[in-house]
Design an enzyme around this catalytic site. Structure first.
Site, PDB file in Angstrom:
ATOM      1  N   SER A   1      26.655  -3.821  -0.082  1.00 38.93           N
ATOM      2  CA  SER A   1      25.304  -3.992  -0.316  1.00 38.93           C
ATOM      3  C   SER A   1      25.480  -5.571  -0.586  1.00 38.93           C
ATOM      4  O   SER A   1      24.248  -6.236  -0.269  1.00 38.93           O
ATOM      5  CB  SER A   1      24.686  -3.290  -1.726  1.00 38.93           C
ATOM      6  OG  SER A   1      24.820  -2.041  -1.620  1.00 38.93           O
TER       7      SER A   1
ATOM      8  N   VAL B   1      33.406   3.409   4.868  1.00 40.31           N
ATOM      9  CA  VAL B   1      33.009   2.864   6.293  1.00 40.31           C
ATOM     10  C   VAL B   1      33.004   1.271   6.517  1.00 40.31           C
ATOM     11  O   VAL B   1      32.616   0.261   5.586  1.00 40.31           O
ATOM     12  CB  VAL B   1      31.476   3.312   6.252  1.00 40.31           C
ATOM     13  CG1 VAL B   1      30.870   2.962   7.495  1.00 40.31           C
ATOM     14  CG2 VAL B   1      31.656   4.912   5.911  1.00 40.31           C
TER      15      VAL B   1
ATOM     16  N   GLY C   1      21.527   1.585  -4.623  1.00 40.12           N
ATOM     17  CA  GLY C   1      20.436   1.139  -3.528  1.00 40.12           C
ATOM     18  C   GLY C   1      21.147   0.302  -2.531  1.00 40.12           C
ATOM     19  O   GLY C   1      22.401   0.178  -2.482  1.00 40.12           O
TER      20      GLY C   1
ATOM     21  N   HIS D   1      27.070   4.261   2.184  1.00 42.36           N
ATOM     22  CA  HIS D   1      26.312   5.216   1.301  1.00 42.36           C
ATOM     23  C   HIS D   1      25.917   6.432   2.149  1.00 42.36           C
ATOM     24  O   HIS D   1      26.162   7.605   1.619  1.00 42.36           O
ATOM     25  CB  HIS D   1      25.060   4.646   0.899  1.00 42.36           C
ATOM     26  CG  HIS D   1      25.175   3.396   0.023  1.00 42.36           C
ATOM     27  ND1 HIS D   1      24.713   2.185   0.267  1.00 42.36           N
ATOM     28  CD2 HIS D   1      25.990   3.436  -1.394  1.00 42.36           C
ATOM     29  CE1 HIS D   1      25.129   1.301  -0.503  1.00 42.36           C
ATOM     30  NE2 HIS D   1      25.784   2.062  -1.609  1.00 42.36           N
TER      31      HIS D   1
ATOM     32  N   GLU E   1      35.803   5.603  -1.293  1.00 41.09           N
ATOM     33  CA  GLU E   1      37.058   5.107  -1.369  1.00 41.09           C
ATOM     34  C   GLU E   1      37.075   3.563  -1.594  1.00 41.09           C
ATOM     35  O   GLU E   1      37.793   2.920  -2.121  1.00 41.09           O
ATOM     36  CB  GLU E   1      37.995   5.652  -0.524  1.00 41.09           C
ATOM     37  CG  GLU E   1      39.477   5.589  -1.003  1.00 41.09           C
ATOM     38  CD  GLU E   1      40.538   6.301  -0.078  1.00 41.09           C
ATOM     39  OE1 GLU E   1      40.088   6.156   1.265  1.00 41.09           O
ATOM     40  OE2 GLU E   1      41.548   6.819  -0.441  1.00 41.09           O
ATOM     41  N   LYS E   2      36.066   2.831  -1.010  1.00 32.52           N
ATOM     42  CA  LYS E   2      35.913   1.504  -1.223  1.00 32.52           C
ATOM     43  C   LYS E   2      36.148   0.931  -2.771  1.00 32.52           C
ATOM     44  O   LYS E   2      36.758   0.053  -2.973  1.00 32.52           O
ATOM     45  CB  LYS E   2      34.502   1.147  -0.749  1.00 32.52           C
ATOM     46  CG  LYS E   2      34.115  -0.130  -1.040  1.00 32.52           C
ATOM     47  CD  LYS E   2      33.814  -1.072  -0.055  1.00 32.52           C
ATOM     48  CE  LYS E   2      33.404  -2.480  -0.527  1.00 32.52           C
ATOM     49  NZ  LYS E   2      32.593  -2.638  -1.540  1.00 32.52           N
ATOM     50  N   ASP E   3      35.522   1.888  -3.819  1.00 35.96           N
ATOM     51  CA  ASP E   3      35.566   1.326  -4.990  1.00 35.96           C
ATOM     52  C   ASP E   3      36.859   2.316  -5.749  1.00 35.96           C
ATOM     53  O   ASP E   3      36.575   3.118  -6.233  1.00 35.96           O
ATOM     54  CB  ASP E   3      34.379   1.728  -5.688  1.00 35.96           C
ATOM     55  CG  ASP E   3      33.208   0.871  -5.319  1.00 35.96           C
ATOM     56  OD1 ASP E   3      33.164  -0.293  -5.649  1.00 35.96           O
ATOM     57  OD2 ASP E   3      32.429   1.283  -4.389  1.00 35.96           O
TER      58      ASP E   3
HETATM   59  P1  AMP Z   1      26.968   1.452  -4.961  1.00 35.56           P
HETATM   60  O1  AMP Z   1      25.665   1.521  -4.364  1.00 35.56           O
HETATM   61  O2  AMP Z   1      27.668   0.210  -4.427  1.00 35.56           O
HETATM   62  O3  AMP Z   1      27.395   1.564  -6.450  1.00 35.56           O
HETATM   63  O4  AMP Z   1      27.791   2.373  -4.268  1.00 35.56           O
HETATM   64  C1  AMP Z   1      27.566   3.939  -4.169  1.00 35.56           C
HETATM   65  C2  AMP Z   1      28.545   4.692  -3.674  1.00 35.56           C
HETATM   66  O5  AMP Z   1      28.708   4.411  -2.428  1.00 35.56           O
HETATM   67  C3  AMP Z   1      29.783   4.584  -4.192  1.00 35.56           C
HETATM   68  O6  AMP Z   1      30.633   5.692  -4.545  1.00 35.56           O
HETATM   69  C4  AMP Z   1      30.628   3.611  -3.493  1.00 35.56           C
HETATM   70  O7  AMP Z   1      31.968   3.597  -3.477  1.00 35.56           O
HETATM   71  C5  AMP Z   1      30.211   4.027  -2.147  1.00 35.56           C
HETATM   72  N1  AMP Z   1      30.590   3.041  -1.005  1.00 35.56           N
HETATM   73  C6  AMP Z   1      30.101   1.911  -1.060  1.00 35.56           C
HETATM   74  N2  AMP Z   1      30.240   1.370   0.099  1.00 35.56           N
HETATM   75  C7  AMP Z   1      30.882   1.977   0.771  1.00 35.56           C
HETATM   76  C8  AMP Z   1      31.667   2.056   2.065  1.00 35.56           C
HETATM   77  N3  AMP Z   1      31.740   0.858   2.644  1.00 35.56           N
HETATM   78  N4  AMP Z   1      32.321   3.127   2.457  1.00 35.56           N
HETATM   79  C9  AMP Z   1      32.193   4.342   1.945  1.00 35.56           C
HETATM   80  N5  AMP Z   1      31.762   4.541   0.578  1.00 35.56           N
HETATM   81  C10 AMP Z   1      30.806   3.293   0.004  1.00 35.56           C
END
Ligand code: AMP
Length: 281
Positions: free
Chosen positions: A184, A174, A29, A35, A146-148
């Site tokens: 987030s 992004v 979230g 996202h 790819e951020k993670d």
């Molecule tokens: P999270 O909610 O932080 O667990 O992220 C959910 C998904 O969104 C994960 O696969 C993250 O790698 C992806 N994500 C988070 N930030 C970015 C970003 N800046 N660019 C691309 N994907 C992202």
């Protein structure tokens, strides 16, 4: 878009689409454009798009981080619906873990360094929740950012180990207009730390250009300079900057060690921990 909180209800909803391809985007979230790029991609490639919004307690090794994690489900649902999500799955902790999940995964060296070294248990928790969600949603494709970078390697390995019939799609980072990787956690930064944060991507871009230059910089020199560039404001503190093989995540000592090298950084911006990465070779 349907908002579903319950596993049984989600399964009966998905049964209606049994002959169609399901694309799945797991998130915690606090939805931002990063996202949304995953949801857009899923919408292009799949018939039905499920987005989960679940702040998974088992991947937090820091109780304060879990408590402070931003939560804004109503707003999140509007955002994901606007880019084509068909189902928002917003379960409670009890729905995902009716019993405590005691599974321990073995990812060899993949989860030993970087985030794994500084956040013990984090990737085990990620594997627990993603495998549980895959089991519920049964997606044909699932989308990860790819951020993670290390998380992506862990997910590929988990899918291989469990022989899951899902295709993992990796989506590029992004960024904000000033280069800061969307996260987030950016919303939790003080104005001062947010103003210093563009130094992270500037340092990573410097590293990428220095690696590509004819008189390229040695990895150890690169590490020192990246740390210096990120810390120059006095507000950001580097936890690690690692240059690793993009598949095994083994640290490299020389540029000749691998054909596919990623530079990965974690840093502390006041109380907030941020990560970013860039392709070096
Ligand atoms: P999270 O909610 O932080 O667990 O992220 C959910 C998904 O969104 C994960 O696969 C993250 O790698 C992806 N994500 C988070 N930030 C970015 C970003 N800046 N660019 C691309 N994907 C992202």
């Amino acid at each position: 878009m349907k908002v579903i909180e319950n596993v049984a209800e989600l399964k009966s909803e998905l049964a209606k689409y049994s002959s169609q391809s399901v694309g799945f985007v797991p998130t915690m979230g606090a939805i931002h454009s990063g996202h949304l790029s995953l949801v857009e991609r899923a919408h292009k490639e799949c018939d039905v798009v499920v987005v989960s919004i679940f702040v998974n307690p088992t991947q937090f090794n820091d109780k304060n981080d879990l408590k402070n994690y931003p939560r804004q489900v109503a707003e999140d649902c509007k955002l994901i619906e606007s880019v084509g999500a068909d189902i928002a799955f917003v379960p409670t902790v009890e729905q995902i873990y009716p019993e405590p999940d005691t599974r321990i995964f073995d990812f060899g060296d993949i989860d030993k360094g970087m985030e794994g070294a500084t956040r013990p248990g984090h990737f085990n928790g990620v594997a627990q929740v993603v495998s549980r969600l895959f089991d519920i949603v049964k997606p044909a494709k699932s989308y990860f950012g790819e951020k993670d970078f290390q998380q992506v390697a862990v997910i590929f390995d988990m899918v291989k180990q469990l022989a899951l019939p899902v295709e993992i799609v990796v989506v590029p980072i992004v960024r904000e207009a000033d280069g800061v990787a969307m996260s987030s956690r950016n919303a939790l930064l003080t104005a001062e730390h947010r103003a210093a944060a563009p130094d992270i991507y500037k340092a990573l871009r410097w590293a990428q250009e220095a690696r590509e230059a004819q008189t390229e910089v040695a990895p150890e020199e690169m590490r020192a300079e990246v740390v210096r560039l990120i810390e120059q404001s006095g507000l950001l503190k580097v936890i690690y900057f690692e240059m690793v093989d993009a598949r095994s995540l083994a640290p490299i000592n020389s540029w000749a060690d691998s054909d596919n090298i990623q530079g990965c950084v974690a840093l502390q911006a006041g109380a907030i921990r941020l990560i970013d990465n860039i392709k070096l070779k």
